[in-house]
Design an enzyme around this catalytic site. Sequence first.
Site, PDB file in Angstrom:
ATOM      1  N   SER A  62      70.129  -9.575  64.811  1.00  0.00           N
ATOM      2  CA  SER A  62      70.126  -9.475  63.350  1.00  0.00           C
ATOM      3  C   SER A  62      71.106 -10.443  62.707  1.00  0.00           C
ATOM      4  O   SER A  62      72.203 -10.693  63.223  1.00  0.00           O
ATOM      5  CB  SER A  62      70.465  -8.049  62.923  1.00  0.00           C
ATOM      6  OG  SER A  62      69.483  -7.145  63.361  1.00  0.00           O
ATOM      7  N   GLU A 116      63.009  -2.012  76.213  1.00  0.00           N
ATOM      8  CA  GLU A 116      63.817  -1.038  75.481  1.00  0.00           C
ATOM      9  C   GLU A 116      62.962   0.132  75.010  1.00  0.00           C
ATOM     10  O   GLU A 116      63.347   1.294  75.123  1.00  0.00           O
ATOM     11  CB  GLU A 116      64.478  -1.713  74.281  1.00  0.00           C
ATOM     12  CG  GLU A 116      65.302  -0.753  73.435  1.00  0.00           C
ATOM     13  CD  GLU A 116      65.667  -1.320  72.080  1.00  0.00           C
ATOM     14  OE1 GLU A 116      66.475  -0.685  71.391  1.00  0.00           O
ATOM     15  OE2 GLU A 116      65.142  -2.378  71.709  1.00  0.00           O
ATOM     16  N   SER A 155      75.842  -4.215  67.773  1.00  0.00           N
ATOM     17  CA  SER A 155      76.414  -3.066  68.474  1.00  0.00           C
ATOM     18  C   SER A 155      77.249  -3.521  69.668  1.00  0.00           C
ATOM     19  O   SER A 155      76.851  -4.434  70.398  1.00  0.00           O
ATOM     20  CB  SER A 155      75.292  -2.145  68.970  1.00  0.00           C
ATOM     21  OG  SER A 155      74.484  -1.695  67.906  1.00  0.00           O
ATOM     22  N   GLY A 164      72.730 -10.617  70.169  1.00  0.00           N
ATOM     23  CA  GLY A 164      72.843 -11.370  68.920  1.00  0.00           C
ATOM     24  C   GLY A 164      71.477 -11.574  68.307  1.00  0.00           C
ATOM     25  O   GLY A 164      70.846 -12.619  68.530  1.00  0.00           O
ATOM     26  N   GLU A 224      59.366  -0.595  57.348  1.00  0.00           N
ATOM     27  CA  GLU A 224      58.532  -1.574  56.660  1.00  0.00           C
ATOM     28  C   GLU A 224      58.085  -2.676  57.614  1.00  0.00           C
ATOM     29  O   GLU A 224      56.904  -3.056  57.639  1.00  0.00           O
ATOM     30  CB  GLU A 224      59.304  -2.177  55.479  1.00  0.00           C
ATOM     31  CG  GLU A 224      59.578  -1.222  54.336  1.00  0.00           C
ATOM     32  CD  GLU A 224      60.728  -0.267  54.614  1.00  0.00           C
ATOM     33  OE1 GLU A 224      60.918   0.669  53.820  1.00  0.00           O
ATOM     34  OE2 GLU A 224      61.433  -0.445  55.630  1.00  0.00           O
TER      35      GLU A 224
END
Length: 395
Positions: free
Chosen positions: A137, A252, A169, A135, A378
């Site tokens: 974004s 990751e 996801s 959890g 960005e």
Amino acid sequence: MKLDLSAHDEAFRTELIAFLESECPPEARYRDFIGSDAADADGVGVIPDWAVRWQACLFDHGWMIPGYPPELGGRNATPLQTLIYLEELASRGIPRSVHFVGYAIAGPSLLEFGDAAQRALAPAAIRGDTVWCAGMSEPNAGSDLANLSTRALERGDHFAVTGQKVWTSYAMRASKCLCYVRTDPDVPRHEGISCLIIDMDSAGVEIRPLRDLSGRAEFAEVFFDDVRVPKANLLGRLNDGWRITLGALAHERGGLWVEGVAACQRAIDDIIAMVRRRGREGDPVIRRRVAQLYSQLRGLRALGYKGFASFAQTSSAPEHSFMKLATSELQQTLIELAMDLQGAGLATSDASCSEEGGRWQRSFFAGLAATIGGGTSEIQRNVIAQRVLGLPRGS
């Protein structure tokens, strides 16, 4: 650049290759450049059965995370052997898992920051017996995680969580969520975040699959409405979630660059084969474009090795922040070159009349997300500017 391997390391490679040739299922061999797995309309098929069995097989034979001990799906491999492992899988396009959160984020976070009960959850997360989602974004906090607003209020022996996550996801299949929440709104943004383990079947959790233009759902938005989370489910210390986030992302990305470099290498090899099939190997413009991209890839591989050497010594690896940015943008450039080479054929994705069964057309559309997922280009540039180069924050 080539690795200097000992006889023991070469024996490790030989054993790994023999295992892959013997046990790897057909569905896992040579994945498409971007990926070909697709969820159905409700997202349930986002983790196919073959992938569940393959992940368990890797764990049971000590090949899931080789550097871990056997009880965690490994074989106490050295850092160099881990790199050998990652490169052999990546060169063949073989995934360890199609749901990375459990073994790459949740498992390492539980082991590093959890108490005894929480660490006990790690083996199932790594083996894939428990599906996790992350959890992170939110609608107003995508790549800028510090801007999250999902709240967790302390109420006696539990937290009450209210808010929304998006682009989550595996939420449709997950039983647990490693959820980042704001527990103190009155301190600087990075200092008021905590990490909670939330059971996805808790009252007040609502999951809504997000369908893309094809009608498939690979992500979901998750709503929390006064969800009760026991305080025992706090991972690490209260308001120390930012440190956990950095650790999770480091795990990751510590090996993710290998997959990116290998995918780009396969793409360049296939582009060269396409150039030769079309009899254009003598075209100076094409030769120059391919050579420039190949040189860029070789430089990225060397930079990845340098970062991995730092990461293996438990120090920071700022190179990996750049690797995510550079490999995702190189992927897009390679796909665009392959599309250009097809001429008028690029206009169709019909497998019967397009190059390589429409592979490059599929990759073109899927590749648009390469510079968004996992942190936009960005945001990556801002991170590199501020935290690697030490430049001041813009006004």
